[in-house]
Design a protein around this motif. Structure first.
Motif, short mmCIF file in Angstrom:
data_model
loop_
_atom_site.label_atom_id
_atom_site.label_comp_id
_atom_site.label_asym_id
_atom_site.label_seq_id
_atom_site.Cartn_x
_atom_site.Cartn_y
_atom_site.Cartn_z
N ALA A 260 0.83 -1.20 0.00
CA ALA A 260 0.00 0.00 0.00
C ALA A 260 0.87 1.25 0.00
O ALA A 260 0.55 2.25 -0.66
CB ALA A 260 -0.92 0.00 1.21
N ILE B 112 3.80 1.63 -1.30
CA ILE B 112 4.30 1.84 -2.66
C ILE B 112 3.18 2.30 -3.58
O ILE B 112 3.38 3.10 -4.47
CB ILE B 112 4.95 0.54 -3.18
CG1 ILE B 112 6.25 0.30 -2.43
CG2 ILE B 112 5.20 0.61 -4.67
CD1 ILE B 112 6.92 -0.99 -2.77
N ASP B 113 1.98 1.79 -3.32
CA ASP B 113 0.82 2.19 -4.12
C ASP B 113 0.46 3.65 -3.89
O ASP B 113 -0.41 4.18 -4.58
CB ASP B 113 -0.39 1.31 -3.80
CG ASP B 113 -0.45 0.08 -4.70
OD1 ASP B 113 0.32 0.04 -5.67
OD2 ASP B 113 -1.27 -0.82 -4.43
N GLY B 114 1.07 4.26 -2.90
CA GLY B 114 0.83 5.69 -2.70
C GLY B 114 0.06 6.03 -1.43
O GLY B 114 -0.35 7.17 -1.26
#
Ligand SMILES: Nc1ncnc2c1ncn2[C@@H]1O[C@H](COP(=O)(O)OP(=O)(O)OP(=O)(O)O)[C@@H](O)[C@H]1O
Ligand SMILES: [Mg+2]
Lengths: 373, 308
Positions: free
Chosen positions: B204, B206-208
């Motif tokens: 999550a 890394i997903d922003g």
């Protein structure tokens, strides 16, 4: 599309007094659009290196830059990367669609755009039928594809993959391997791919970084690494079955060139004068011979027979695999593995005349293991 | 003999469909039992339930009896089972105390404390379970150690504090503390969060997602089973809480059921039938709740989005 540069990167875990160095002075430059594979045995620091690029792990020393920008202090979400985890790390409570859309939603992409991008990615990976399902209701291979799809909808400038195929069965692994390569050719996104499987490394990588105990052993194209391994570790790690290592001695031929003594067999070395070799003259060295370079029967034409070095061997174990047969033999003082054509009829304790091309012999320093050629 | 055995198999066949699934999951042993053994096991379990069930059954029975039955001094079958059924005890009970008002008050308190304590405990537990900060171990230990502190010890200073805040006579002393977490739930949830895969949070991130988004969109939904468990515990605690209202509430229109019921006893002391009817009404929601939530308890934790 991004280029990544590791510059004197260290990663230490634990306190100053009792620290583990997981990554030890890593210097690698990855080019734009390159598919770079980090390979090495378990615990060599591959994952740690990858996680530092992702920003999930602090960098103890040195710098990592993406597109020329040092990212040591940049938050993961601002690095524009996507990562595929070894265990996929799909959000279990979200549908496949939402798993893929999550990052886009957080970035404020409009609904229409999200829908279009999710549909594109899902058709690319043949996931259209599963969009409404939760990850728990998918097979391992399907989950793996969702993890890939979740990464590609982001359209990042860098892909990070940590052993994404290690949970798949052998057949699916081969299939997905090809799929990832195809994807890379289509999208052209710079990729760092971590694996402990040398076959994956050889087949997938534009270039390979071979790691051991946190240090880089060699970084080159697959063929260059196969043909010119930097040391015994790389030589033994890349190639299947692993290279044979024989204790040998290095001598000077009366006619001037070098000669390798393998017990009673003398192998002339066709190679120019070389400082490393001179240093090891009349000393013990390690000779390397790949199983596939040991020939038998039909593979030996009458012409090559004269140039090849003969090894009279007794067969210990035979492992037929159809296309090839792996045999374990004893040749004088040496125990060797050889890979010969699968159609040869061979039984245990047969005596065979094996032979190898002397130019295929590798030589390594006995102490440091560094290649002498 | 024949009818007997067929009878037994009938019961025994029914039993597996209803219970064996449950048993299997919890013990994993029952599958190796024969039908007879399983029947025997259930018989023993049912017998063991009797002491626990008896007071409850007695209460329900009494709530339906007339006075003559209640006060008869002989113990016979005819006095044990209510006959005729005096349903009017229930309407009587509802009239004798402002039941609906108490119920509304209780539900309000339950709602606020359940939401407050579950949420605040989850926030703190997530911190302990998944984040790194200095002195985490010491703080956690300190938090746990407050569980060992009996409520009676802190009662007087806490009372003084709330009086000083002019909260005496309002619901605030009963509501506000629940927004600061409950050690036991924090402990429970911390264990839960610790076991959730860290890679989910990392994916999550890394997903922003920021820390709060990770908590709100990923971790909180995944901890639903544990949250429901905490919510249930808190609901029961507030529902049954007698001491809190006794200490802080003096206006009868603000009484809760638990406290109001006690008031009933002091006013209508001898009306056992109605008291028992009121008591039955009091425990009914709890029983219903357990029936409905049973699944969540058993369901356990579905957290793997990974390889398993
Ligand atoms: N959080 C940590 N604390 C201490 N040591 C760690 C930590 N994480 C990793 N290490 C150590 O760092 C070294 C490298 O670990 P890493 O996970 O990068 O290995 P890897 O190459 O990915 O291995 P594998 O193929 O098994 O995944 C290992 O020796 C490991 O024990
Ligand atoms: Mg790893």
């Amino acid at each position: 599309m991004a280029s990544i540069i590791f510059s004197n990167v260290f990663k230490r875990y634990g306190t100053k007094s009792a620290s583990v160095t997981a990554v030890d002075n890593l210097n690698v430059a990855i080019r734009e659009r390159e598919f770079m594979v980090f390979v090495g045995p378990s615990g060599c620091g591959k994952t740690t290196a990858l996680r530092m690029v992702a920003g999930l792990e602090d960098i103890s020393d040195g710098t990592i830059s993406i597109d020329g920008l040092i990212v040591n202090d940049v938050q993961p979400r601002h690095r524009d990367i996507a990562m595929v985890f070894q265990n996929y790390a799909l959000y279990p409570h979200m549908s496949v669609y939402d798993n893929m859309a999550f990052a886009l939603k957080l970035r404020g992409v409009s609904r229409g755009d999200i829908d279009r991008r999710v549909k594109n990615a899902s058709s690319l990976l043949e996931l259209d039928l599963y969009l409404k399902r939760k990850p728990g209701a998918l097979s391992g291979g399907q989950r793996q594809r969702v993890a890939l799809a979740r990464a590609i909808v982001r359209e990042p400038k860098l892909f990070l993959m940590d052993e994404p195929l290690s949970n798949l069965d052998a057949k699916l692994r081969v299939h997905t391997r090809a799929e990832i390569i195809k994807l890379h050719r289509t999208l052209g996104i710079t990729t760092i791919y971590v694996t402990h499987d040398q076959v994956e490394a050889m087949t997938m990588g534009d270039r390979i970084v071979v790691m051991r105990n946190g240090t880089v052993q060699q970084c080159d194209t697959p063929l260059a690494i196969y043909n010119k391994p930097a040391n015994t570790f790389v030589a033994g790690f890349i190639g299947m079955p692993p290279m044979n290592f024989l204790s040998a001695s290095l001598e000077r031929k009366s006619s001037g060139g070098y000669e390798v003594g393998l017990g009673s067999v003398k192998v002339p070395l066709d190679c120019p004068k070389n400082e490393n070799l001179d240093r090891c003259l009349n000393k013990k060295v390690v000779a390397g011979l790949r199983p596939a370079d040991i020939k038998y029967g039909q593979a030996l034409s009458s012409r090559t027979k004269d140039e090849f070095i003969n090894l009279r061997s007794i067969v210990d174990i035979v492992e037929p695999m159809g296309d090839v047969t792996t045999i374990y033999v004893t040749a004088g003082p040496h125990r060797l593995t050889a890979q010969i054509d699968g159609q040869n009829k061979i039984a245990e304790s047969d005596t065979l005349d094996l032979a190898f091309d002397p130019s295929r012999l590798y030589l390594f320093d006995e102490v440091s293991g560094v290649s002498l050629l | 003999m024949i009818s007997n055995s067929s009878n037994e198999t009938m019961i025994a066949q029914k039993a597996p469909t209803a219970w064996s699934g449950l048993l299997k999951r919890s013990t994993g042993v029952s599958s190796s039992l024969t039908l007879q053994q399983r029947f025997g096991a259930h018989l023993i379990l049912i017998l063991l339930c009797v002491p626990a069930l008896l007071p409850f059954l007695w209460m329900v029975a009494t709530s339906l009896k007339g006075d003559t039955q209640i006060f008869s001094t002989t113990l016979t079958w005819s006095t044990l089972f209510p006959y005729p059924l005096h349903w009017s005890n229930y309407s009587g009970a509802l009239e004798a105390i402002p039941f609906v008002v108490y119920l509304k008050n209780t539900l309000l308190l339950c709602l606020v404390t359940v939401v407050g304590t579950t949420f605040s405990s989850a926030v703190v537990a997530y911190g302990f379970g998944k984040m790194e900060f200095p002195a985490k171990g010491v703080l956690f230990l300190l938090m746990i150690s407050t569980m060992a502190l009996p409520a009676q010890v802190t009662m007087v200073p806490v009372f003084a504090l709330f009086r000083w805040l002019h909260w005496y006579g309002t619901y605030l002393p009963l509501m506000v503390p629940s927004f600061f977490g409950t050690p036991f739930y924090i402990f429970l949830l911390t264990q839960f969060y610790r076991n959730l895969p860290t890679t989910l949070a990392e994916a999550a991130r890394i997903d922003g997602a920021g820390e709060w988004t990770i908590f709100w969109r990923i971790m909180l939904p995944l901890s639903k089973p544990a949250l429901i468990t905490c919510a249930l515990f808190q609901f029961m605690a507030t529902w049954n809480d007698f001491f809190g209202p006794l200490l802080y509430i003096n206006d009868p229109s603000k009484y809760t059921l638990a406290y109001g019921l006690q008031q009933f006893l002091s006013v209508h002391g001898s009306e056992w039938a109605r008291l028992m009817a009121a008591s039955t009404l009091f425990v009914l929601p709890i029983i219903l709740l357990f029936f409905l939530a049973q699944k969540t308890f058993i369901q356990g934790v579905a957290t793997t989005g990974g390889k398993n």
